[in-house]
Design a protein around this motif. Structure first.
Motif, PDB file in Angstrom:
ATOM      1  N   GLY A 574      -3.463  -8.385  58.656  1.00  0.00           N
ATOM      2  CA  GLY A 574      -4.061  -9.258  59.647  1.00  0.00           C
ATOM      3  C   GLY A 574      -5.413  -8.767  60.113  1.00  0.00           C
ATOM      4  N   THR A 575      -6.008  -9.534  61.000  1.00  0.00           N
ATOM      5  CA  THR A 575      -7.308  -9.172  61.559  1.00  0.00           C
ATOM      6  C   THR A 575      -7.545  -9.956  62.841  1.00  0.00           C
ATOM      7  N   SER A 576      -8.525  -9.524  63.621  1.00  0.00           N
ATOM      8  CA  SER A 576      -8.943 -10.237  64.817  1.00  0.00           C
ATOM      9  C   SER A 576     -10.450 -10.109  64.931  1.00  0.00           C
ATOM     10  N   PHE A 577     -11.141 -11.203  65.302  1.00  0.00           N
ATOM     11  CA  PHE A 577     -12.604 -11.205  65.323  1.00  0.00           C
ATOM     12  C   PHE A 577     -13.094 -12.399  66.130  1.00  0.00           C
ATOM     13  N   GLY A 578     -14.379 -12.405  66.432  1.00  0.00           N
ATOM     14  CA  GLY A 578     -15.000 -13.550  67.072  1.00  0.00           C
ATOM     15  C   GLY A 578     -15.172 -14.668  66.055  1.00  0.00           C
ATOM     16  N   ALA A 579     -14.517 -15.785  66.291  1.00  0.00           N
ATOM     17  CA  ALA A 579     -14.411 -16.830  65.278  1.00  0.00           C
ATOM     18  C   ALA A 579     -15.726 -17.556  65.042  1.00  0.00           C
ATOM     19  N   THR A 580     -16.193 -17.509  63.798  1.00  0.00           N
ATOM     20  CA  THR A 580     -17.280 -18.359  63.306  1.00  0.00           C
ATOM     21  C   THR A 580     -16.785 -19.032  62.040  1.00  0.00           C
ATOM     22  N   ALA A 581     -17.434 -20.111  61.656  1.00  0.00           N
ATOM     23  CA  ALA A 581     -16.983 -20.855  60.479  1.00  0.00           C
ATOM     24  C   ALA A 581     -17.009 -19.981  59.227  1.00  0.00           C
ATOM     25  N   ASP A 582     -18.066 -19.183  59.052  1.00  0.00           N
ATOM     26  CA  ASP A 582     -18.186 -18.347  57.857  1.00  0.00           C
ATOM     27  C   ASP A 582     -17.071 -17.313  57.778  1.00  0.00           C
ATOM     28  N   LEU A 583     -16.809 -16.631  58.910  1.00  0.00           N
ATOM     29  CA  LEU A 583     -15.768 -15.609  58.901  1.00  0.00           C
ATOM     30  C   LEU A 583     -14.386 -16.216  58.691  1.00  0.00           C
ATOM     31  N   LEU A 584     -14.134 -17.353  59.317  1.00  0.00           N
ATOM     32  CA  LEU A 584     -12.842 -18.014  59.127  1.00  0.00           C
ATOM     33  C   LEU A 584     -12.630 -18.384  57.665  1.00  0.00           C
ATOM     34  N   CYS A 585     -13.669 -18.878  57.029  1.00  0.00           N
ATOM     35  CA  CYS A 585     -13.552 -19.245  55.608  1.00  0.00           C
ATOM     36  C   CYS A 585     -13.281 -18.022  54.743  1.00  0.00           C
ATOM     37  N   PHE A 586     -13.945 -16.899  55.044  1.00  0.00           N
ATOM     38  CA  PHE A 586     -13.723 -15.678  54.259  1.00  0.00           C
ATOM     39  C   PHE A 586     -12.260 -15.262  54.319  1.00  0.00           C
ATOM     40  N   TRP A 587     -11.698 -15.214  55.524  1.00  0.00           N
ATOM     41  CA  TRP A 587     -10.321 -14.750  55.655  1.00  0.00           C
ATOM     42  C   TRP A 587      -9.328 -15.779  55.125  1.00  0.00           C
ATOM     43  N   GLN A 588      -9.634 -17.055  55.262  1.00  0.00           N
ATOM     44  CA  GLN A 588      -8.740 -18.073  54.715  1.00  0.00           C
ATOM     45  C   GLN A 588      -8.681 -17.997  53.192  1.00  0.00           C
ATOM     46  N   GLN A 589      -9.796 -17.670  52.564  1.00  0.00           N
ATOM     47  CA  GLN A 589      -9.805 -17.535  51.104  1.00  0.00           C
ATOM     48  C   GLN A 589      -8.885 -16.422  50.631  1.00  0.00           C
ATOM     49  N   PHE A 590      -8.654 -15.434  51.509  1.00  0.00           N
ATOM     50  CA  PHE A 590      -7.757 -14.342  51.149  1.00  0.00           C
ATOM     51  C   PHE A 590      -6.322 -14.627  51.598  1.00  0.00           C
ATOM     52  N   GLY A 591      -6.075 -15.821  52.088  1.00  0.00           N
ATOM     53  CA  GLY A 591      -4.702 -16.221  52.409  1.00  0.00           C
ATOM     54  C   GLY A 591      -4.286 -16.009  53.844  1.00  0.00           C
ATOM     55  N   LEU A 592      -5.186 -15.526  54.717  1.00  0.00           N
ATOM     56  CA  LEU A 592      -4.816 -15.343  56.110  1.00  0.00           C
ATOM     57  C   LEU A 592      -4.870 -16.682  56.836  1.00  0.00           C
ATOM     58  N   ARG A 593      -3.967 -16.862  57.795  1.00  0.00           N
ATOM     59  CA  ARG A 593      -3.892 -18.099  58.555  1.00  0.00           C
ATOM     60  C   ARG A 593      -3.947 -17.799  60.042  1.00  0.00           C
ATOM     61  N   LEU A 594      -4.545 -18.725  60.774  1.00  0.00           N
ATOM     62  CA  LEU A 594      -4.718 -18.547  62.210  1.00  0.00           C
ATOM     63  C   LEU A 594      -3.363 -18.436  62.906  1.00  0.00           C
ATOM     64  N   GLN A 595      -3.260 -17.456  63.818  1.00  0.00           N
ATOM     65  CA  GLN A 595      -2.064 -17.285  64.635  1.00  0.00           C
ATOM     66  C   GLN A 595      -2.341 -17.585  66.107  1.00  0.00           C
ATOM     67  N   ARG A 596      -3.574 -17.348  66.514  1.00  0.00           N
ATOM     68  CA  ARG A 596      -3.911 -17.538  67.924  1.00  0.00           C
ATOM     69  C   ARG A 596      -5.422 -17.600  68.079  1.00  0.00           C
ATOM     70  N   LEU A 597      -5.909 -18.491  68.925  1.00  0.00           N
ATOM     71  CA  LEU A 597      -7.329 -18.579  69.252  1.00  0.00           C
ATOM     72  C   LEU A 597      -7.471 -18.360  70.750  1.00  0.00           C
ATOM     73  N   GLY A 598      -8.275 -17.378  71.126  1.00  0.00           N
ATOM     74  CA  GLY A 598      -8.444 -17.072  72.548  1.00  0.00           C
ATOM     75  C   GLY A 598      -9.026 -18.245  73.315  1.00  0.00           C
ATOM     76  N   HIS A 599      -8.592 -18.403  74.566  1.00  0.00           N
ATOM     77  CA  HIS A 599      -9.081 -19.519  75.387  1.00  0.00           C
ATOM     78  C   HIS A 599     -10.508 -19.279  75.879  1.00  0.00           C
TER      79      HIS A 599
END
Length: 656
Positions: A574-599
């Motif tokens: 897993g991982t945690s980071f400040g969500a941007t479209a580019d970073l989300l796409c990178f991790w999704q390509q490796f099979g990671l899926r969102l578990q929680r988005l900070g409010h």
């Protein structure tokens, strides 16, 4: 045991001659606690410009004339100047605090580092260990590698003066005379700088302000000012703002919204200035200079607003600025290196922007700023101007304390200069690194930390100690070339998390406990209410970095694959980071899926913290599915909320 107090003597000697010396002196005092206490107890000099850094309840007892400042509170000292600093390592060695306070010391000053005996320092139970240890570890599990790194730095420094218990004291006579070179002696270690007039301290400051004044009188201007710490960059911004607030800004109107026909060359026309930085404390030098130069009776100050006649300066955090986008004629961005590049690019809509960045410092990572941000800026604003300030303001060039600080904290760490560039990941080999090896191989440590500096805008000296000593961390790296001639081109920091015992897991779910560490299990327990998260063991990727010359060649993905294969027995990655479209796409390509988005949005980056995970074992896959379902429900609620601050672009990428 020697009973005299040479430390007090040297402090008095240096302070008596502080105006005659150009460099700052580092003094090391090492011995048992009682001996160290004795050495400083005789200091009775008035303490107006003497700082004691430490926690009296934990470390040594400071002289009665000194009020202790915790190393964690040294950011409050930014913008101040000191003649003497006593840094109590019996209270713990906090790398960020050391880096911050060292910059307040002026030329001729003395920095006294008080430590346990050097031969026993690694065995000392440093109070910082309690902050580094994460659940389920304790202080005894924390490594001693960072202290070994410090000891190596001390051993190779020929300029520091060392007082050690049961050892002969050094000769202090060299410190009783002025150290300014005699121009007739042939010693030309420092040439005299051309004279400058107040309020400027160096020619660089004067040139920077004049160049910026010329630029901002144009309808469109983008300036980039870079400097190492201590070059007076922030003070120069304060001088610039004061001049503009006094004289106005020719030919401008708020945010350029006035029609061209209404533009005037009247220097007293209304001007709106916005000042932004990662924190209010980061601009204290700017504000101090502004308030020093503008008449107190005419300058109105209310919270983060300063009004002088028809001109106004406001401080706003980057996130506030992006959300509200108020009109302004001039935007000043201090410590730009500590602000993400996408945020900086979003601020280019203002007609006149000055980016000021520290190249090497604790505030942020200027080299990363240069690599990540400048290429984009050059494409968008090719006419931008770059100014570099090199002359120190508070000390002379070649300062021994500055050199020690850079080496001890790796402030100037950079990646390797590559001699070969593989076209894909096939030319890169990956392996787990022994952190003991990093301490013995200073060049590899410097290159690895340099990669992390480039990859993340918030890398600080404290991260170096966590990298070396945190008990739940592993370091992986990618190399090109052969064993004897390899080059480090990629790295990742991993944190092992879970399992968590039932009692603690229940307390986390009930909201009565928030232990250090365990970020992903705690998130899934506290916010997603998934009790199975406590039963799984996983690896969180804290940082991943690829050499800038080799990015977008599949090396990062290949490193993640190597990590998964090389970490047997884990249930998830897993991982945690400040969500941007580019970073989300990178991790999704490796099979990671969102578990929680900070409010809440980060006040600097304006991003929401994302937690992503990919199940590996059967239990991990089930955990991922439950977390994904919870995230889907969360996004549905956010999409229906009128107050949600998530962009449409992120919603599109996060469609589950």
């Amino acid at each position: 045991m020697n009973s005299i107090q040479p430390v007090c003597e040297i402090i008095e000697s240096v302070l008596n001659n502080v105006q005659q010396r150009e460099h700052r002196q580092l003094v090391l005092v090492s011995g048992c606690r009682a001996w160290c206490q004795q050495q400083i107890s005789g200091l009775t000099r008035p303490a107006a410009r003497i700082l004691w850094i430490g926690d009296a309840g934990v470390g040594l007892i400071p002289p009665a004339s000194l009020k202790p400042v915790s190393a964690k509170q040294t950011h409050q000292l930014l913008g101040q100047e000191s003649d003497c600093i006593l840094f109590d390592c019996w209270s713990g060695f906090n790398p960020n605090g050391f880096g911050q306070v060292a910059g307040t010391l002026v030329a001729g000053g003395i920095f006294v580092l008080i430590t346990p005996p050097l031969s026993a320092w690694q065995l000392f139970s440093d109070p910082e260990y309690d902050h580094i240890a994460v659940e389920p570890y304790g202080a005894a599990d924390v490594g001693r590698r960072f202290i070994r790194h410090l000891l190596k730095t001390i051993a190779t420094d020929n300029d520091l003066i060392q007082f050690a218990e049961d050892q002969p004291f050094p000769d202090l006579s060299s410190l009783t005379v002025a150290s300014i070179p005699d121009p007739h002696s042939g010693d030309q270690t420092r040439l005299e700088s051309p004279p400058v007039s107040a309020p400027f301290r160096t020619v660089d400051q004067e040139v920077m302000v004049k160049r910026c004044l010329e630029a901002v009188r144009q309808p469109r201007a983008v300036q980039v000012v870079t400097a190492d710490r201590g070059r007076g960059k922030s003070a120069a911004l304060g001088i610039l703002a004061a001049v503009i607030m006094k004289r106005g800004l020719a030919g401008t109107g708020a945010a350029g919204k006035r029609a061209d026909a209404e533009h005037s060359d009247d220097l007293n026309s209304r001007v709106e200035i916005i000042l932004t930085a990662p924190s209010r404390g980061a601009v204290q030098s700017v504000i101090t200079m502004l308030e020093r130069l503008l008449p107190a009776g005419l300058l109105e100050h209310q919270k983060d607003r300063w009004v002088f006649g028809q001109t106004r300066l406001r401080f706003m955090l980057p996130d506030q600025l992006l959300q509200q986008r108020p009109a302004a004629d001039l935007l000043l961005i201090d410590e730009a290196a500590a602000i993400p590049a996408p945020v900086l690019l979003g601020l280019l809509e203002y007609p006149r922007v000055i980016f000021a960045s520290t190249l090497h410092g604790y505030e942020g990572t200027g080299q990363g700023f240069a690599v990540r941000f400048m290429p984009y800026l050059d494409r968008i604003v090719p006419e931008r101007q770059l100014l570099t300030m090199r002359q120190p303001v508070r000390w002379a060039e070649g300062d021994p304390l500055e050199r020690f600080t850079y080496k001890a904290l790796l402030l100037d760490a950079e990646p390797a200069n590559l001699t070969e560039c593989p076209q894909d990941s096939a030319g890169v080999s990956f392996r787990r690194l022994a952190r003991d090896q990093l301490v013995t191989d200073s060049e590899m440590l410097k290159q690895l930390f340099g990669l992390l500096i480039l990859a993340h805008y918030r890398t600080t000296p404290g991260d170096l100690r966590i990298l070396l000593d945190s008990p739940n961390i592993e370091v992986w790296a990618g190399f090109t070339g052969t064993e004897g001639e390899s080059q480090l081109v990629a790295t990742a920091l991993l944190a092992y998390e879970g399992p968590i015992n039932t009692g603690l897991a229940n307390a986390i779910m009930d909201g009565t406990r928030r232990p250090k560490g365990q970020l992903i299990p705690q998130t899934l327990l506290a916010h997603c209410h998934i009790p199975e998260a406590a039963e799984c063991r996983g690896v969180r990727v804290m940082r991943i970095a690829v050499h800038p010359q080799l990015q977008r060649r599949g090396i990062g993905s290949a490193l993640l694959q190597a990590i998964e294969q090389g970490c047997p027995g884990i249930d998830w990655l897993g991982t945690s980071f400040g969500a941007t479209a580019d970073l989300l796409c990178f991790w999704q390509q490796f099979g990671l899926r969102l578990q929680r988005l900070g409010h809440n949005r980060d006040k600097v980056s304006g991003t929401h913290a994302a937690v992503m995970l990919r199940g590996i074992s059967t239990a991990g896959i089930q955990l991922q599915e439950k977390g994904t379902q919870k995230a889907r429900q969360q996004l549905q609620r956010l999409s229906a909320s009128a107050t949600a601050t998530i962009s449409d672009e992120l919603f599109d990428v996060l469609a589950l």
